[in-house]
Design a protein around this motif. Structure first.
Motif, PDB file in Angstrom:
ATOM      1  N   ILE A 116       0.804  -1.273  -0.014  1.00  0.00           N
ATOM      2  CA  ILE A 116       0.045   0.075  -0.042  1.00  0.00           C
ATOM      3  C   ILE A 116       0.735   1.202  -0.033  1.00  0.00           C
ATOM      4  CG2 ILE A 116      -1.846   1.085   1.158  1.00  0.00           C
ATOM      5  CD1 ILE A 116      -2.749  -1.534   0.110  1.00  0.00           C
ATOM      6  N   ASP A 228      -3.736  -5.933  -4.400  1.00  0.00           N
ATOM      7  CA  ASP A 228      -3.541  -4.498  -3.425  1.00  0.00           C
ATOM      8  C   ASP A 228      -3.071  -3.114  -4.042  1.00  0.00           C
ATOM      9  OD1 ASP A 228      -1.171  -5.695  -3.525  1.00  0.00           O
ATOM     10  OD2 ASP A 228      -0.694  -5.765  -1.575  1.00  0.00           O
ATOM     11  N   HIS A 229      -2.117  -3.091  -5.010  1.00  0.00           N
ATOM     12  CA  HIS A 229      -1.809  -2.061  -5.480  1.00  0.00           C
ATOM     13  C   HIS A 229      -2.378  -1.546  -6.893  1.00  0.00           C
ATOM     14  CE1 HIS A 229       0.671  -4.198  -8.625  1.00  0.00           C
ATOM     15  NE2 HIS A 229       0.635  -3.025  -9.447  1.00  0.00           N
ATOM     16  N   TYR A 250     -12.156 -10.082  -6.879  1.00  0.00           N
ATOM     17  CA  TYR A 250     -12.471  -9.492  -5.737  1.00  0.00           C
ATOM     18  C   TYR A 250     -13.822  -8.647  -6.058  1.00  0.00           C
ATOM     19  CZ  TYR A 250     -12.049  -5.177  -3.044  1.00  0.00           C
ATOM     20  OH  TYR A 250     -12.523  -4.184  -1.941  1.00  0.00           O
TER      21      TYR A 250
END
Length: 291
Positions: A116, A228-229, A250
């Protein structure tokens, strides 16, 4: 009798690991496969068996195919480039050069940073107008780009971030492997007048293949679990140009709450990883020299 007790003791020692393996790996995998054959439960409507309907929807889903294509190119670029850079860095810092410890730390530093935090750092680099990359380009008379807003540039931009973060991690494994090689190999090559490239290609690279197989497995898993990124930097946009398979999974599972379809996507992802893993172990591994 004593042998039987030893067997019982051995199985008891393995029991905790077996329970965790079944509870957190095999049971969820089987449950996901079953859910992929069911409809998504709603309020007042339980899930019902729908067979292969979720997979039929997947075949006609253009976003799925685009995410899969993006993930393919993401893996094709990040895996070989990360491995090549990691080998180059490992060879460099393995030699006796000034500042070797500092270089090792510098190469490994991106690995210890949370993804993150890395994503936010690179958002600043890519920001149109005043971002660091555009500032450097404009300094040399070029024109700045909207790196994360251009469909033709966004996937390449997130690929650069992934390579920057992973190369230092893989370098550690190659550096450890290089330090296990006997110095006599290099001494013999120098006596024979072999060049550094010839020595690497004919001696070091074959002996590094076990490490390469291990790194390939990890790089493959990383390429398909990257989410995540993507969430922080692009959210899959623009127009799904940076959407990867796990990010789409997701979104389907936690944004659209379509459990059945998300389970089908998970089953396909697991099948892809299993096929590639089998190829690595049964084809590449047989050509690998283990000392």
């Amino acid at each position: 009798m004593q042998l039987g007790l030893r067997h019982v003791q051995a199985y008891l020692l393995l029991l905790p690991a077996f329970v965790f393996l079944v509870g957190f790996t095999h049971y969820p995998a089987v449950g996901t496969l079953i859910d992929s054959l069911m409809s998504t439960p709603r309020a007042g409507r339980a899930a019902v068996f729908v067979g292969l309907d979720n997979y039929a929807v997947m075949i006609d889903d253009p976003t799925f195919w685009k995410s899969l294509r993006n993930n393919f190119w993401f893996a094709v670029v990040t895996i070989p480039v990360s491995i090549a850079l990691s080998i180059g860095m490992a060879l460099w810092v393995n030699d006796k050069i000034a500042g070797r410890q500092f270089l090792r730390l510098s190469y490994f530093l991106p690995t210890v940073l949370p993804m993150i935090a890395v994503a936010n750092i690179w958002i600043f680099f890519y920001t149109p107008g005043y971002g660091l990359i555009n500032q450097v380009i404009q300094l040399f008379g070029g024109h700045g780009q909207n790196w994360l807003g251009d469909p033709n540039l966004v996937l390449g931009s997130v690929i650069v971030v992934a390579i920057w973060k992973e190369a230092g991690f893989f370098m550690i494994f190659y550096l450890a492997a290089l330090q296990t090689l006997s110095p006599s190999y290099k001494e013999a090559a120098q006596i024979e007048g072999a060049s550094a490239w010839y020595f690497f290609r004919r001696v070091q690279w074959p002996l590094l293949m076990p490490t390469t197989i291990f790194v390939l497995v990890n790089a493959l898993i990383n390429a398909f679990r990257m989410v995540d990124h993507i969430i922080v930097m692009t959210k899959g946009g623009p127009d799904n140009a940076s959407s990867l398979l796990l990010f789409y999974l997701y979104e389907v599972g936690f944004k659209f709450w379509d459990q059945g379809y998300a389970s089908a996507l998970t089953a396909v992802l697991l099948a892809l990883l299993a096929l590639i893993g089998l190829f690595q172990f049964f084809v590449l591994d047989r050509r690998t020299h283990y000392r």
